[in-house]
Scaffold this motif. Structure first.
Motif, short mmCIF file in Angstrom:
data_model
loop_
_atom_site.label_atom_id
_atom_site.label_comp_id
_atom_site.label_asym_id
_atom_site.label_seq_id
_atom_site.Cartn_x
_atom_site.Cartn_y
_atom_site.Cartn_z
N ARG A 176 0.84 -1.21 0.00
CA ARG A 176 0.00 0.00 0.00
C ARG A 176 0.87 1.26 0.00
N ALA A 177 1.91 1.24 0.86
CA ALA A 177 2.80 2.40 0.94
C ALA A 177 3.51 2.59 -0.40
N ARG A 178 3.94 1.49 -1.02
CA ARG A 178 4.63 1.57 -2.32
C ARG A 178 3.71 2.18 -3.38
N GLY A 179 2.48 1.70 -3.44
CA GLY A 179 1.53 2.20 -4.43
C GLY A 179 1.26 3.69 -4.22
N PHE A 180 1.14 4.08 -2.96
CA PHE A 180 0.87 5.49 -2.65
C PHE A 180 2.06 6.36 -3.07
N GLU A 181 3.26 5.90 -2.69
CA GLU A 181 4.48 6.67 -3.02
C GLU A 181 4.63 6.89 -4.51
N GLU A 182 4.35 5.84 -5.29
CA GLU A 182 4.47 5.96 -6.75
C GLU A 182 3.47 6.97 -7.29
N GLU A 183 2.25 6.87 -6.81
CA GLU A 183 1.16 7.68 -7.37
C GLU A 183 1.27 9.15 -6.96
N ILE A 184 1.73 9.40 -5.75
CA ILE A 184 1.72 10.78 -5.23
C ILE A 184 2.69 11.69 -6.02
N THR A 185 3.68 11.06 -6.67
CA THR A 185 4.64 11.86 -7.47
C THR A 185 3.93 12.55 -8.64
N LYS A 186 2.74 12.10 -8.98
CA LYS A 186 2.01 12.71 -10.11
C LYS A 186 1.38 14.04 -9.73
N TYR A 187 1.44 14.38 -8.44
CA TYR A 187 0.77 15.61 -7.97
C TYR A 187 1.82 16.53 -7.35
N PRO A 188 2.41 17.42 -8.18
CA PRO A 188 3.54 18.24 -7.71
C PRO A 188 3.21 19.18 -6.55
N ASN A 189 1.94 19.50 -6.35
CA ASN A 189 1.58 20.38 -5.22
C ASN A 189 1.68 19.63 -3.88
N LEU A 190 1.75 18.27 -3.95
CA LEU A 190 1.80 17.48 -2.71
C LEU A 190 3.23 17.01 -2.47
N LYS A 191 3.79 17.45 -1.34
CA LYS A 191 5.19 17.13 -1.04
C LYS A 191 5.23 15.93 -0.09
N TYR A 192 5.75 14.82 -0.59
CA TYR A 192 5.78 13.59 0.20
C TYR A 192 6.93 13.65 1.22
N VAL A 193 6.62 13.55 2.50
CA VAL A 193 7.67 13.65 3.53
C VAL A 193 8.11 12.27 4.05
N GLY A 194 7.64 11.21 3.40
CA GLY A 194 8.12 9.86 3.73
C GLY A 194 7.15 9.08 4.60
N GLN A 195 7.55 7.81 4.87
CA GLN A 195 6.69 6.95 5.69
C GLN A 195 7.32 6.71 7.06
N GLN A 196 6.45 6.49 8.02
CA GLN A 196 6.93 6.17 9.38
C GLN A 196 6.24 4.89 9.85
N TYR A 197 7.02 4.04 10.48
CA TYR A 197 6.46 2.78 11.01
C TYR A 197 5.92 3.01 12.42
N THR A 198 4.87 2.28 12.75
CA THR A 198 4.20 2.49 14.04
C THR A 198 4.12 1.21 14.88
N ASP A 199 4.69 0.12 14.35
CA ASP A 199 4.60 -1.19 15.03
C ASP A 199 3.14 -1.64 15.15
N ASN A 200 2.29 -1.11 14.30
CA ASN A 200 0.85 -1.43 14.32
C ASN A 200 0.19 -1.03 15.65
N GLU A 201 0.72 0.01 16.29
CA GLU A 201 0.19 0.48 17.57
C GLU A 201 -0.49 1.85 17.36
#
Ligand code: T6T
Length: 322
Positions: A176-201
Motif C-alpha cells: 500500500r505504501a509503495r503504491g501510494f508513493e508511486e502515485e503521489i509523485t504525479k501531484y507536484p503540489n503534494l510534497k511527500y515527507v516519507g513513511q513512518q512505522y508504528t509497530d501497528n500500535e
C-alpha cells in the motif's frame, strides 16, 4: 524463563484473547483432513473477524470442521507457535495471514511438508512456493487509490503528505505504501515527507502524526495504511486540533473508522472485503484438499468510501461479530 515457557504463555494468552465471532478449538482435532484452520494476523480485530465470518460460513456449507487460532498481537514470534501446534492436529488445510513475509516461511513450509495445504489470506510470504493459493486485495492499487483520493480532496492546494505504515515485512501495508508513493509523485503540489512505522500500535500512530505536524506545519494529508494506524492518526489529529484541516485517508472500515468518516475525523477510507477473502480462501483450500482446480492468486474488491457515498456501501463495513 525458557523459550518454551514463553511460547506456552503466548499460546495461553491467545486462547483468552481470540475474539469476535470465533472461539478457539470449537472442534476437536479430527486428523482426517476434513478440517480447515484459520490463523488470522491478530485476534479480536474487525478485519479478521469479518474474514472469520466468511470462513465459517463457507466451511459450514461444505461440511468441513473449523478451528480459529489467532495471536494476541500481530507478531511472528506469537504466530509461529500456533502454526507449530496446528501441525500436530493434521488438518486438511491452514488458511493463514502471515505476520511477516520472511519469518513465517519456515513454519509454513513445515505444514506444507507434512501434507497440509497452505492458503494465504490477506498477507503473503515472499516465497511463493509454499502456499497453494493467495487471496488478497490488490494492495498496491489500494495505495494508488488512496493517493488519487487525497489529490482529489486537496485539489491544487499545496502541502506536505505523510504515510503511516505498520511493521516492515507486512506484505499488504508495504505494498500500500509503495503504491501510494508511486502515485503521489504525479501531484507536484503534494510534497511527500516519507513513511513512518508504528509497530501497528495506534498510540505510536497518534504521536507520529503530532510530531510530523510540529515539523511540517503545512501538513495537508496523511495516508494511514491500515486500521490501527488510521484509528491512531485520527486521535493524533484530534489532539493537535487539526481534524478536518489535515485530510486523513485510512485503509479498512472498522466500526470506529466508519464512525470517524461519518463524523468528519476521516475524509476517506479504502475498504476491503475480508469476508470474501475468508470465503474464497475456504473454497480454494477445499479444492486443494480434494484435488480440484486451484487458482494461485485471487484478488478481491477494494473501494474508496467517502462520507457522501458510505451509506450506499454499507456492506463493506467490517463486523465486530458474525
Ligand atoms: O489492513 C488489514 C490487513 O489487510 C493488513 O494486512 C493488516 O492490517 C489489517 O488487519 C487491519 O488492521
Amino acid at each position: 524463563m525458557s523459550t518454551r515457557t514463553v511460547a506456552l504463555l503466548g499460546a495461553a494468552l491467545l486462547l483468552t484473547a481470540c475474539g469476535g465471532g470465533g472461539q478457539i478449538g470449537d472442534t476437536g482435532g479430527s486428523g482426517d483432513g476434513k478440517k480447515v484452520v484459520l490463523i488470522p494476523g491478530v485476534a479480536a480485530e474487525p478485519f479478521y473477524i469479518s474474514m472469520e465470518c466468511g470462513f465459517r460460513e463457507a466451511a459450514k456449507a461444505r461440511g468441513y470442521e473449523v478451528d480459529v487460532q489467532a495471536p494476541a498481537k500481530f507478531d511472528s514470534t506469537l504466530q509461529t507457535p500456533i502454526v507449530t501446534g496446528v501441525l500436530a492436529n493434521k488438518p486438511g488445510a491452514v488458511l493463514i495471514a502471515p505476520t511477516d513475509d520472511k519469518a513465517m516461511a519456515g513454519p509454513l513450509k513445515q505444514l506444507k511438508d507434512a501434507g497440509i495445504k497452505v492458503v494465504e489470506v490477506d498477507t503473503k510470504l515472499e516465497d511463493t512456493s509454499i502456499a497453494s493459493s493467495t487471496i488478497s486485495s490488490d494492495n498496491e492499487q489500494g495505495g494508488q487509490l488512496a493517493a488519487q483520493t487525497l489529490a482529489r480532496l486537496t485539489g491544487d492546494k499545496p502541502g506536505s503528505v505523510l504515510v503511516l505504515n505498520t511493521k516492515a515485512g507486512t506484505s499488504t501495508t508495504d505494498a500500500r505504501a509503495r503504491g501510494f508513493e508511486e502515485e503521489i509523485t504525479k501531484y507536484p503540489n503534494l510534497k511527500y515527507v516519507g513513511q513512518q512505522y508504528t509497530d501497528n500500535e495506534p498510540d505510536q500512530a497518534a504521536s507520529k502524526v503530532t510530531a510530523t505536524l510540529a515539523a511540517n506545519p503545512d501538513l495537508i494529508g496523511v495516508f494511514a495504511t491500515n486500521l490501527n494506524t488510521g484509528e491512531g492518526a485520527a486521535t493524533g489529529l484530534r489532539n493537535a486540533g487539526k481534524t478536518g484541516v489535515v485530510n486523513l485517508i485510512g485503509f479498512d472500515a472498522s466500526p470506529k473508522q466508519v464512525q470517524d468518516l461519518r463524523g468528519g475525523a476521516v475524509q476517506a477510507l479504502i475498504a476491503q472485503d475480508p469476508a470474501a477473502i475468508g470465503r474464497i480462501g475456504v473454497e480454494q483450500a477445499i479444492a486443494a484438499i480434494e484435488g480440484g482446480a486451484v487458482k494461485r492468486d485471487i484478488e478481491t474488491t477494494l473501494l474508496a468510501l467517502t462520507k457522501a457515498d458510505m451509506d450506499a456501501n454499507e456492506k463493506y463495513f467490517y463486523k465486530q461479530q458474525c
